[in-house]
Design a protein around this motif. Structure first.
Motif, mmCIF file in Angstrom:
data_model
loop_
_atom_site.group_PDB
_atom_site.id
_atom_site.type_symbol
_atom_site.label_atom_id
_atom_site.label_comp_id
_atom_site.label_asym_id
_atom_site.label_seq_id
_atom_site.Cartn_x
_atom_site.Cartn_y
_atom_site.Cartn_z
ATOM 1 N N SER A 461 0.814 -1.217 0.000
ATOM 2 C CA SER A 461 0.000 0.000 0.000
ATOM 3 C C SER A 461 0.845 1.263 0.000
ATOM 4 O O SER A 461 0.576 2.199 -0.756
ATOM 5 N N GLU A 462 1.871 1.309 0.842
ATOM 6 C CA GLU A 462 2.686 2.508 0.928
ATOM 7 C C GLU A 462 3.815 2.445 -0.097
ATOM 8 O O GLU A 462 4.454 1.407 -0.263
ATOM 9 N N PRO A 463 4.103 3.545 -0.794
ATOM 10 C CA PRO A 463 5.194 3.539 -1.775
ATOM 11 C C PRO A 463 6.546 3.278 -1.117
ATOM 12 O O PRO A 463 6.768 3.646 0.047
ATOM 13 N N LEU A 464 7.423 2.643 -1.865
ATOM 14 C CA LEU A 464 8.776 2.397 -1.391
ATOM 15 C C LEU A 464 9.627 3.628 -1.652
ATOM 16 O O LEU A 464 9.510 4.290 -2.682
ATOM 17 N N SER A 465 10.516 3.926 -0.697
ATOM 18 C CA SER A 465 11.485 4.998 -0.889
ATOM 19 C C SER A 465 12.706 4.400 -1.578
ATOM 20 O O SER A 465 13.350 3.485 -1.064
ATOM 21 N N TRP A 466 13.040 4.934 -2.753
ATOM 22 C CA TRP A 466 14.078 4.329 -3.593
ATOM 23 C C TRP A 466 15.145 5.365 -3.936
ATOM 24 O O TRP A 466 14.836 6.476 -4.350
ATOM 25 N N ARG A 467 16.410 4.975 -3.759
ATOM 26 C CA ARG A 467 17.534 5.838 -4.109
ATOM 27 C C ARG A 467 18.032 5.459 -5.500
ATOM 28 O O ARG A 467 18.547 4.349 -5.710
ATOM 29 N N SER A 468 17.887 6.363 -6.440
ATOM 30 C CA SER A 468 18.330 6.089 -7.800
ATOM 31 C C SER A 468 19.849 6.231 -7.877
ATOM 32 O O SER A 468 20.479 6.801 -6.978
ATOM 33 N N PRO A 469 20.491 5.731 -8.930
ATOM 34 C CA PRO A 469 21.957 5.815 -9.036
ATOM 35 C C PRO A 469 22.501 7.235 -8.955
ATOM 36 O O PRO A 469 23.625 7.429 -8.518
ATOM 37 N N ASP A 470 21.706 8.241 -9.393
ATOM 38 C CA ASP A 470 22.193 9.620 -9.322
ATOM 39 C C ASP A 470 21.923 10.272 -7.976
ATOM 40 O O ASP A 470 22.135 11.474 -7.815
#
Length: 946
Positions: A461-470
């Motif tokens: 339900s809750e969005p995931l916090s994601w660190r992109s390569p940049d």
């Protein structure tokens, strides 16, 4: 055995093998076969479906507009109760609520009462995975406060092999078919309602927190293919609650209530040409299909197998495929299974999947024609390439893990999102792979185990916090779907919703904040004030509402422009925010008005300190672009809750009245609300109402006071003075009603009447042969705010046919100095008509001689306050002498007001005053009395002056 026999035997053996293989494929329900059958159903069902009756169902949509108006989701249960009551009022047949209420919440009692009053409600329940650590399936049921006041209906739907939703199950439940489908339950309630009985379907066995090993479905119902999404009658929940005409046409219909707003309603992908469909519309369509009898059932696998074998067994007896005609005939033969299936569907509403028979016939062609095998291989290759291209071109990141939770596949989007290639991470556990990019790796791993164990799709339900390569942080919505029974692996789909969430956040901020200053707007302020009053009743502390209005702010906009005005508003907003605590609220009410909400004040002294601080901050100079500082001030009205009122709207109204009282006394200060302010407001409103009635009933009249030449005693002019003869109260002097007329704007209409009546009276005196002298008419500041008065004077002169020299216009000194450039233009336009201009009450304002000489003034009137003391006060005498000298030096005549005795007249005569008026000569007289006074031709001495 001859070649022909071998060919015949080979042909028959080939067909026999095809029959066996087709039967096995049909019986095993392989996925490609299912997809083909579903595709055929979508194509054939609309062709054989007979037109149904008009829809008797509607959807109440909880859409973006409703969320914007009624608040963020989830709504209080009281709002849902209002929706139920509104539908009950509309006398709908049944209410299907496609919303889950699994937890107890405030307002449940009210919602339960609304359901009980309706007696036609059906609440939704749904299957769900068991809690962490427990295997099996559980049910999401309504809260216990609600469950006994409505029927229950499950919202479980079947996602077919092609990912589309076409079917529901009449009954389903934990380890047994305990509950009806939502559409079925609503249909039963509606049917009972049409029989004039209160329908209340039994809720069924309520298992509480019971977990079953599996979810049982019974009696599959295949729904008709929808033509397009959104075609059902749909009413916004906001319109339902706020528009009286919104319930028209709902009587006797079944109504489904559910979410349609983006981000709340998970769409169901159906065969509809209009795209995904909201769950509430899907269940509403299922109800309509049940009502109209347009639902179908898939036959048992054994019957399908028999159907396939019969068709394929008949095919080998057709002429052998040896020439072009035979190929064409066999090609047409492929159409026999779908045509037969369509005929059964139309006649008996049973769906017989024809794909296996069709494929068998096609395989026969492949067996007979070797060239067709090559074409089939090329077709399969193309299909594979298309599937691979689709997987590589979709916008979502797709990850596949095996039964042990190890990464086995990443599509290009997933590789780009993680900044790695598949070869570098193949074989890693999903948790280790995600840990490098997200802090939610543990949560996803738990959901992965849940998906694999329950063999069901899981959406986090809750969005995931994601660190992109940049290094950027983005939000991803995750969905896990099992492969096979879950033990073969799981597919994880990550959808980037960063922009969608940011857009939603911006919309929420814009809906509750002022775009110019960034302060909370009126909607958010009232919500906070109500919450604050609720807390204050528990804490016993005060809540102060400070209504701040900038004084003369319109002058800044008019003279310096709106950009400067906006700059001033921003500076004021910052100062107000810095003047209070973080827990207090500063909001923009509108225009140049602000509200300061002080929470938890201990006593009146603390509130006074805040008001004083705000007042001092407002008086500080505001820097402008031209380096000239602007000085602003404000009027502040203060009301205190709960002492003054417990109601938010009343508190705001009280603070507004207190602020207005400050305005009336000159502004630039603050005042606390008191009860007499309310009384004063009512009295002022009564006066305004009476003035409007007086205009209509012609209750106004003019009195006239002669102006006498000091040297000769001749009549040289007359000043017209308005009076109000109010029924039951007699004659009312202007100081009792002119302020109210100025404030309400009625002074314009009253002033126009005075000019027209004065001109008409001059015309009547001239017709009677009376001496005609100029009649002076007083005009207000509001009449001098635009050029309309020039047209009014011109019309009065034209209608009365008098000489313009017979009319004079008197403006006060303060009015003349208010906006010098405009007033100079206005008075010049009046003078061009031939009408003389007089400055009244000279000496009481702040005249600038450089400005005064710009006006086309022919006469100055010395205010009575100076004339009263000329005989015994040297300063008054000096002012009068100076005024006379100034006027004569500028070529103007002088009129002295308020002459009451001979000593004043002698002083004026001795210093060259041109004319005078006052009770020494005559008090203001009615028009008939003026005629008598003229006949006497001798000035009379009075007792006072006006």
């Amino acid at each position: 055995m001859g070649r022909r026999s071998r060919d015949w035997l080979g042909h028959r053996v080939g067909w026999l093998i095809i029959i066996v293989l087709a039967g096995l494929a049909d019986f095993a329900q392989v996925v490609p076969l299912q997809r083909l059958n579903l595709m055929l159903y979508d194509a054939l069902e609309p062709l054989v479906r007979s037109p149904g009756p008009p829809p008797q169902v509607a959807v109440v949509a909880i859409d973006e507009r409703s969320l914007h108006a009624l608040g963020a989701w989830p709504w209080p249960r009281s709002v849902h109760a209002e929706v139920i009551d509104r539908l009950t009022e509309a006398q709908v047949a049944a209410i299907g609520i496609a919303i889950l209420f699994p937890e107890t919440a405030p307002g449940d009692e009210r919602l339960a009462a609304a359901l009980a009053r309706s007696g036609r409600g059906v609440l939704a329940l749904a299957p769900a995975g068991a809690d962490s650590g427990r295997a099996g399936v559980s049910a999401i049921l309504p809260a216990v406060e609600l469950i006994n006041h409505a029927a229950l209906g499950h919202v479980d739907v079947e996602v077919d092999a092609d990912g589309l939703v076409r079917r529901i199950f009449r009954r389903a439940g934990l380890a047994g078919p305990e509950w009806r489908a939502l559409a079925v339950a609503v249909r039963e309630v509606a049917a009972a309602s049409s029989e004039t009985t209160t329908a209340q379907a039994a809720p069924g066995n309520l298992p509480g927190g019971r977990v079953a090993p599996y979810w049982v479905r019974e009696d599959e119902l295949l729904l008709p293919t929808p033509e397009r999404a959104g075609s059902l009658p749909t009413i916004s929940a906001f319109d339902l609650l706020n528009r009286s005409d919104s319930i028209a046409g709902l009587r006797g219909k079944a109504v489904f209530v559910g979410t349609t707003a983006i981000g709340l309603a998970a769409p169901l992908t159906t065969p509809s040409a209009g795209g995904p469909m909201t769950a509430v519309e899907f269940h509403a369509r299922a109800y309509e299909a049940l009502r109209s009898g347009q639902v179908y059932q898939t036959v048992q696998p054994l019957f399908t197998l028999l159907f396939t074998v019969c068709i394929l067994a008949f095919a080998p007896f057709i002429q052998a495929l040896r020439n072009t005609r035979s190929v064409r005939m066999t090609s047409l033969l492929i159409l026999v299974p779908p045509m037969a299936s369509a005929a059964i569907l139309a006649a008996g509403q049973f769906w017989v999947p024809p794909a296996a028979a069709m494929i068998g016939l096609a395989a026969g062609m492949l067996w007979s024609l070797s060239l067709h095998l090559k074409r089939t291989r090329r077709s399969l290759l193309r299909a594979r390439l298309n599937a691979d291209a689709t997987l590589h071109s979709i916008a979502e990141a797709v990850l596949t893990v095996d039964g042990n939770g190890r990464v086995v596949y990443l599509n290009p989007v997933a590789e780009q999102l993680a900044g790695v290639e598949l070869g570098a991470v193949r074989g890693q556990t999903l948790r280790d792979f995600l840990a490098a990019c997200s802090d939610d790796a543990q949560r996803v791993s738990e959901m992965l185990a849940n998906c694999r164990d329950t063999c069901s799709t899981v959406r986090i339900s809750e969005p995931l916090s994601w660190r992109s390569p940049d290094g950027q942080i983005c939000a991803l919505r995750a969905t896990l779907a099992p492969i096979g029974n879950g033990q073969q692996g799981v597919v994880l789909v990550l959808n980037d919703v960063t922009d969608a969430l940011a857009f939603t956040s911006r919309l929420e901020h814009q809906a509750t904040h002022d775009p110019l200053t960034g302060l909370p707007n009126r909607t958010l302020l009232i919500d906070r004030l109500r919450r604050t009053l609720t807390r204050s009743r528990r804490s016993g502390k005060m809540v102060a509402v400070l209504f701040v209005d900038l004084d003369r702010f319109k002058r800044i906009n008019d003279s310096l422009g709106h950009p400067t005005g906006d700059h001033v508003l921003k500076v004021v907003a910052d100062r107000l925010a810095n003047a209070v605590r973080a827990e207090d609220t500063v909001a923009r009410w509108g225009g140049d008005e602000f509200i300061v909400l002080v929470d938890g004040a201990n006593d009146r002294a603390a509130i006074t300190a805040v008001a004083t601080k705000i007042h001092e901050l407002l008086e500080r100079e505001v820097a402008s672009e031209d380096d000239d500082g602007l000085v602003v001030s404000g009027s502040i009205g203060v009301s205190i809750g709960p002492q003054d009122s417990n109601d938010a709207d009343h508190l705001l109204s009280m603070a507004d009245k207190a602020m207005y009282r400050v305005k009336r006394t000159g502004g630039d200060g603050f005042a606390f609300y008191s009860a007499e302010m309310n009384t004063w407001s009512r009295e002022r409103l009564a006066v305004e109402t009476a003035l409007r009635r007086a205009l209509v009933n012609r209750e106004f009249e003019l009195h006239y006071q002669p102006q006498i030449e000091v040297g000769s005693g001749r009549l040289v002019g007359i000043e017209s003075l308005i009076r109000w003869r109010q029924p039951g109260l007699g004659l009312i002097r202007p100081e009792a009603f002119i302020p109210a007329a100025e404030e309400s704007g009625l002074i314009r209409s009253i002033g126009e009447w005075v000019i027209q009546e004065a001109a008409s009276q001059v015309a009547r005196w001239a017709a009677e042969g009376r001496q005609v002298v100029p009649v002076a008419v007083n005009v207000s500041a509001r009449q001098c705010s635009d050029m309309a008065i020039v047209e009014v004077i011109g019309q009065a002169l034209a209608a009365s046919r008098i000489s313009p020299a017979s009319l004079k216009i008197e403006v006060t000194e303060s009015t003349a100095m208010h906006n010098v450039d405009f007033v100079a233009t206005l008075l010049t336009s009046i003078a061009r008509l031939g009408v003389a201009v007089t400055v009244d009450d000279f000496g009481t304002g702040y005249s600038s001689l450089s400005c005064l000489k710009r006006f086309p003034i022919s006469e100055l009137k010395i205010d009575r306050s100076f004339v009263a003391g000329i005989a015994h006060r040297s300063d008054d005498a000096a002012i009068v002498r100076g005024t006379i000298a100034l006027a004569h030096g500028m070529g103007m005549t002088v009129v002295a007001e308020g002459v009451e005795h001979e000593a004043q007249l002698a002083f004026l005569a001795g210093h060259g005053c041109d004319s005078a008026q006052g009770y020494h000569f005559a008090r203001p007289l009615a028009a008939d009395e003026v005629r008598g006074w003229m006949r006497l031709a001798t000035p009379r001495t009075g007792e006072g002056s006006e």
